[in-house]
Design a protein around this motif. Structure first.
Motif, PDB file in Angstrom:
ATOM      1  N   LEU A  61     -35.770 -50.077  -2.719  1.00  0.00           N
ATOM      2  CA  LEU A  61     -35.798 -50.243  -1.262  1.00  0.00           C
ATOM      3  C   LEU A  61     -35.783 -48.896  -0.553  1.00  0.00           C
ATOM      4  O   LEU A  61     -36.512 -48.687   0.421  1.00  0.00           O
ATOM      5  N   MET A  62     -34.977 -47.972  -1.037  1.00  0.00           N
ATOM      6  CA  MET A  62     -34.923 -46.649  -0.419  1.00  0.00           C
ATOM      7  C   MET A  62     -36.248 -45.902  -0.620  1.00  0.00           C
ATOM      8  O   MET A  62     -36.689 -45.168   0.258  1.00  0.00           O
ATOM      9  N   TRP A  63     -36.878 -46.076  -1.769  1.00  0.00           N
ATOM     10  CA  TRP A  63     -38.113 -45.372  -2.071  1.00  0.00           C
ATOM     11  C   TRP A  63     -39.294 -45.931  -1.277  1.00  0.00           C
ATOM     12  O   TRP A  63     -40.048 -45.179  -0.673  1.00  0.00           O
ATOM     13  N   SER A  64     -39.450 -47.257  -1.263  1.00  0.00           N
ATOM     14  CA  SER A  64     -40.666 -47.807  -0.658  1.00  0.00           C
ATOM     15  C   SER A  64     -40.415 -49.000   0.269  1.00  0.00           C
ATOM     16  O   SER A  64     -41.357 -49.712   0.617  1.00  0.00           O
ATOM     17  N   GLY A  65     -39.184 -49.199   0.689  1.00  0.00           N
ATOM     18  CA  GLY A  65     -38.866 -50.320   1.564  1.00  0.00           C
ATOM     19  C   GLY A  65     -39.466 -50.167   2.948  1.00  0.00           C
ATOM     20  O   GLY A  65     -39.760 -49.054   3.400  1.00  0.00           O
ATOM     21  N   ASN A  66     -39.645 -51.284   3.628  1.00  0.00           N
ATOM     22  CA  ASN A  66     -40.202 -51.241   4.980  1.00  0.00           C
ATOM     23  C   ASN A  66     -39.099 -50.945   5.996  1.00  0.00           C
ATOM     24  O   ASN A  66     -37.937 -50.748   5.644  1.00  0.00           O
ATOM     25  N   SER A  67     -39.470 -50.927   7.272  1.00  0.00           N
ATOM     26  CA  SER A  67     -38.516 -50.537   8.318  1.00  0.00           C
ATOM     27  C   SER A  67     -37.364 -51.523   8.494  1.00  0.00           C
ATOM     28  O   SER A  67     -36.405 -51.220   9.189  1.00  0.00           O
ATOM     29  N   VAL A  70     -35.168 -49.365   5.686  1.00  0.00           N
ATOM     30  CA  VAL A  70     -35.007 -47.921   5.909  1.00  0.00           C
ATOM     31  C   VAL A  70     -35.796 -47.540   7.156  1.00  0.00           C
ATOM     32  O   VAL A  70     -36.902 -48.014   7.368  1.00  0.00           O
ATOM     33  N   HIS A  71     -35.181 -46.689   7.980  1.00  0.00           N
ATOM     34  CA  HIS A  71     -35.828 -46.355   9.250  1.00  0.00           C
ATOM     35  C   HIS A  71     -35.510 -44.913   9.604  1.00  0.00           C
ATOM     36  O   HIS A  71     -34.370 -44.496   9.417  1.00  0.00           O
ATOM     37  N   PRO A  72     -36.379 -44.131  10.061  1.00  0.00           N
ATOM     38  CA  PRO A  72     -37.762 -44.425  10.416  1.00  0.00           C
ATOM     39  C   PRO A  72     -38.740 -44.317   9.242  1.00  0.00           C
ATOM     40  O   PRO A  72     -39.857 -44.821   9.322  1.00  0.00           O
ATOM     41  N   TYR A  73     -38.323 -43.659   8.139  1.00  0.00           N
ATOM     42  CA  TYR A  73     -39.219 -43.494   6.993  1.00  0.00           C
ATOM     43  C   TYR A  73     -38.492 -43.828   5.703  1.00  0.00           C
ATOM     44  O   TYR A  73     -37.299 -43.569   5.570  1.00  0.00           O
ATOM     45  N   LEU A  78     -41.523 -39.800   3.245  1.00  0.00           N
ATOM     46  CA  LEU A  78     -41.043 -38.446   3.500  1.00  0.00           C
ATOM     47  C   LEU A  78     -41.678 -37.438   2.551  1.00  0.00           C
ATOM     48  O   LEU A  78     -42.007 -36.320   2.943  1.00  0.00           O
ATOM     49  N   PHE A  79     -41.842 -37.807   1.287  1.00  0.00           N
ATOM     50  CA  PHE A  79     -42.444 -36.899   0.324  1.00  0.00           C
ATOM     51  C   PHE A  79     -43.948 -36.735   0.524  1.00  0.00           C
ATOM     52  O   PHE A  79     -44.536 -35.793   0.019  1.00  0.00           O
TER      53      PHE A  79
END
Length: 81
Positions: A61-67, A70-73, A78-79
């Motif tokens: 979820l932290m790597w590829s979860g939607n808003s 995780v928010h805003p990215y 980010l990478f």
């Protein structure tokens, strides 16, 4: 992203209410404890630690979860900047 955990209130291993005594394996002088049969169905392994399945789910979820998660990215976004 529904992982489908069956138990989120009771730990897989421990003693006392909700298996919340940090006593899995007879630690801290507490000899009475219970352990579940299917660890992957639980969110918590013991009073202090998530199961490997839950930790992997949180990491995904932290790597590829939607808003919604995780928010805003998320980390993947980010990478990519």
């Amino acid at each position: 992203m529904n992982k489908g955990f069956e138990e989120g209130e009771v730990a897989c291993c421990g003693g006392g209410s909700y298996r919340g005594d940090y006593s899995c394996g007879g630690k801290r002088g507490i000899s009475e404890y219970e352990i579940c049969e299917n660890v992957s169905a639980y969110v918590f392994f013991d009073a202090a630690h998530p199961t490997q399945s839950a930790a992997q789910h949180f990491a995904n979820l932290m790597w590829s979860g939607n808003s919604d998660f995780v928010h805003p990215y998320n980390l993947k976004q980010l990478f990519q900047f």
